[in-house]
Design an enzyme around this catalytic site. Structure first.
Site, mmCIF file in Angstrom:
data_model
loop_
_atom_site.group_PDB
_atom_site.id
_atom_site.type_symbol
_atom_site.label_atom_id
_atom_site.label_comp_id
_atom_site.label_asym_id
_atom_site.label_seq_id
_atom_site.Cartn_x
_atom_site.Cartn_y
_atom_site.Cartn_z
ATOM 1 N N TYR A 59 4.989 -57.449 -129.235
ATOM 2 C CA TYR A 59 6.433 -57.265 -129.458
ATOM 3 C C TYR A 59 6.681 -55.880 -130.038
ATOM 4 O O TYR A 59 5.979 -55.463 -130.956
ATOM 5 C CB TYR A 59 6.978 -58.320 -130.429
ATOM 6 C CG TYR A 59 8.004 -59.197 -129.762
ATOM 7 C CD1 TYR A 59 9.169 -58.636 -129.243
ATOM 8 C CD2 TYR A 59 7.801 -60.565 -129.605
ATOM 9 C CE1 TYR A 59 10.102 -59.421 -128.587
ATOM 10 C CE2 TYR A 59 8.725 -61.352 -128.951
ATOM 11 C CZ TYR A 59 9.878 -60.776 -128.445
ATOM 12 O OH TYR A 59 10.789 -61.547 -127.801
ATOM 13 N N GLU A 69 10.210 -54.282 -130.458
ATOM 14 C CA GLU A 69 11.644 -53.928 -130.449
ATOM 15 C C GLU A 69 11.864 -52.602 -131.158
ATOM 16 O O GLU A 69 11.284 -52.348 -132.209
ATOM 17 C CB GLU A 69 12.457 -55.036 -131.126
ATOM 18 C CG GLU A 69 12.707 -56.214 -130.201
ATOM 19 C CD GLU A 69 13.528 -57.309 -130.844
ATOM 20 O OE1 GLU A 69 13.955 -57.164 -131.995
ATOM 21 O OE2 GLU A 69 13.733 -58.332 -130.157
ATOM 22 N N ASP A 94 22.937 -44.176 -109.097
ATOM 23 C CA ASP A 94 21.915 -45.218 -109.000
ATOM 24 C C ASP A 94 20.978 -44.786 -107.874
ATOM 25 O O ASP A 94 21.305 -44.912 -106.698
ATOM 26 C CB ASP A 94 22.582 -46.562 -108.691
ATOM 27 C CG ASP A 94 21.579 -47.694 -108.589
ATOM 28 O OD1 ASP A 94 20.369 -47.409 -108.440
ATOM 29 O OD2 ASP A 94 21.989 -48.866 -108.641
ATOM 30 N N THR A 143 15.375 -48.224 -110.137
ATOM 31 C CA THR A 143 14.247 -49.150 -110.242
ATOM 32 C C THR A 143 12.996 -48.289 -110.140
ATOM 33 O O THR A 143 13.068 -47.094 -109.820
ATOM 34 C CB THR A 143 14.239 -50.183 -109.102
ATOM 35 O OG1 THR A 143 14.257 -49.475 -107.866
ATOM 36 C CG2 THR A 143 15.420 -51.123 -109.170
ATOM 37 N N LYS A 163 10.511 -49.387 -105.773
ATOM 38 C CA LYS A 163 10.838 -49.251 -104.349
ATOM 39 C C LYS A 163 10.046 -48.047 -103.811
ATOM 40 O O LYS A 163 8.814 -48.110 -103.784
ATOM 41 C CB LYS A 163 12.352 -49.102 -104.177
ATOM 42 C CG LYS A 163 13.112 -50.370 -104.640
ATOM 43 C CD LYS A 163 14.587 -50.282 -104.374
ATOM 44 C CE LYS A 163 15.297 -51.576 -104.667
ATOM 45 N NZ LYS A 163 15.910 -51.618 -106.002
ATOM 46 N N ARG A 203 7.567 -53.543 -110.871
ATOM 47 C CA ARG A 203 8.943 -54.024 -110.697
ATOM 48 C C ARG A 203 9.686 -53.837 -112.008
ATOM 49 O O ARG A 203 9.484 -54.591 -112.964
ATOM 50 C CB ARG A 203 8.896 -55.499 -110.305
ATOM 51 C CG ARG A 203 10.232 -56.145 -110.062
ATOM 52 C CD ARG A 203 10.047 -57.381 -109.243
ATOM 53 N NE ARG A 203 9.525 -57.017 -107.941
ATOM 54 C CZ ARG A 203 10.255 -56.799 -106.867
ATOM 55 N NH1 ARG A 203 11.562 -56.926 -106.921
ATOM 56 N NH2 ARG A 203 9.692 -56.485 -105.729
HETATM 57 N N1 DSN Z 1 19.603 -54.129 -103.398
HETATM 58 C C1 DSN Z 1 18.377 -54.831 -103.222
HETATM 59 C C2 DSN Z 1 17.646 -54.234 -102.063
HETATM 60 O O1 DSN Z 1 17.938 -53.102 -101.762
HETATM 61 O O2 DSN Z 1 16.836 -54.907 -101.462
HETATM 62 C C3 DSN Z 1 17.621 -54.766 -104.452
HETATM 63 O O3 DSN Z 1 18.458 -54.970 -105.536
#
Ligand code: DSN
Length: 403
Positions: free
Chosen positions: A45, A47, A191, A217, A220, A226
């Protein structure tokens, strides 16, 4: 390990090995990432932030988180990085909390045009807590038209504009978005979840010089664990950090942060840049193969790792039907709404195809062209058992080549 979980894990391992993975947001991580995510760091932990924790025993996780922060900043030439968001959606929630009050106006790309649920969709927190408005791609060419977006922004006067998409295949001009934001006095949030790997490799222009806050993220195109990430200017550091913890999250996932540190280090290598170039070359070759066979690719091509095929116009089929038909021949992808789609989101007129995962497996242009031809063949002959069997065998043969 529980026997059922063990069995399902084995089955999923086999599925991942025996399917040609074309979901644009998925990838295959390396063993270092897997090992770190499965490590004893999950026990800790922590925080707070490095040097300022609410728990004892953080001397080593402090070093790990600092490594992740330093390497994220270096990779993207950013002034500040927060590596604690558990996911892209969590990163977006924290960014909104940092820059907005409930009820403030936000303006994002509509879901049908290629945006994300968390860019203001009415059933997402982003559309529930904030007053959300959308811009569309242009009806003329299905691309972003910055003059049209400016007109919408002038009318709405949002406090924050979101640039970035989940299913848009063209380069996004972040400089133009900055100018729009300056004209209407709005914050610019980018984003970059889908294109983070391309941005890291300098194949897509970077939003860092222009955006007030950037969310992403890490799993990807970036090919890490993830998880999520926020980049921002030094002047916004405190409000962004506070919005992540304690604003929207509790304890950070130190095992995932360690894996993110590794991913940011990996992404600085020349092999990563070569990989991203191949991702884009594969995507562009595959889109070209569809168009050569008189299929309709949205925007007539792609600049990035993905593209959309209008399966209704190309074959008279729905996205849902094609997704299911391809599953039977061991190709995995997702149905996807198209701009101005009249079909419901669970049916759709399109499919989205992405190349990051199978490029990681080592496939190049000619093999991606072959898979495009298989998809076209199946869509045109979905009733033929012979074609389906032959197609599945060809996919399995292709996969065997890279085992
Ligand atoms: N938007 C989804 C995708 O692109 O598969 C993931 O959040």
């Amino acid at each position: 390990m529980n026997n059922s979980i063990k069995k399902y894990l084995k089955e999923e391992t086999k599925r991942q090995k025996e399917h040609f993975e074309l979901i644009a947001s998925e990838n295959f991580v390396n063993d270092d990432i897997l090992e770190l995510q499965g490590s004893i760091l999950t026990n800790k932990y922590a925080e707070g932030y490095p040097g300022k924790r609410y728990y004892g025993g953080c001397e080593y996780v402090d070093k790990i988180e600092q490594l992740a922060i330093d390497n994220a900043k270096k990779l993207f030439s950013a002034e500040h990085a927060n590596v604690q968001p558990h996911s892209g959606s969590q990163a977006n929630a924290a960014a909104y909390l940092a820059f907005l009050n409930p009820g403030d106006k936000i303006l994002g790309m509509s879901l049908n045009s290629g945006g994300h649920l968390t860019h203001g969709y009415h059933i997402s927190f982003s559309g529930i807590y904030y007053k959300s408005f959308t811009y569309e791609v242009s009806e003329k060419n299905l691309m972003l038209d910055y003059s049209e977006i400016l007109e919408v922004a002038k009318k709405i006067k949002p406090k924050l504009i979101i640039a970035g998409a989940s299913s848009y295949s063209r380069e996004i001009d972040f400089f133009r978005f900055r100018k729009i934001c300056d004209e209407v006095n709005a914050y610019l949030m980018v984003d970059m979840a889908h294109i983070a790997g391309l941005v890291a490799a300098k194949i897509h222009s970077s939003p860092v010089p222009y955006a007030d806050v950037i969310t992403s993220t890490t799993h990807k195109t970036l090919r890490g664990p993830r998880s999520g990430l926020i980049l921002t200017k030094e002047k916004y550091r405190d409000k962004v950090d506070k919005a992540v913890f304690p604003g929207t999250q509790g304890g950070p996932l130190m095992h995932v942060i360690a894996a993110k540190a590794q991913a940011f280090i990996d992404a600085q290598k020349s092999s990563f840049v070569e990989y991203q170039k191949q991702v884009v070359n594969n995507s562009s070759a595959m889109a070209d193969e569809f168009m050569k066979s008189n299929c309709f690719v949205t925007t007539n091509g792609t600049d990035n790792h993905l593209f959309l095929v209008d399966v209704k116009k190309s074959f008279g089929l729905t996205g849902k039907f094609v997704e299911n038909a391809l599953e039977k021949i061991n190709i995995t992808l997702n149905k996807n709404g198209l701009p101005f789609d009249v079909e419901r989101p669970f049916i759709t007129s399109g499919i989205r195809i992405g190349t990051p995962a199978m490029t990681t497996k080592g496939f190049t242009e000619e093999e991606f062209r072959q898979v495009a031809r298989i998809i076209i063949d199946v869509c045109r002959n979905f009733n033929s058992k012979k074609i389906l069997n032959k197609s599945k065998n060809n996919i399995l043969k292709l996969l065997k080549k890279k085992e």
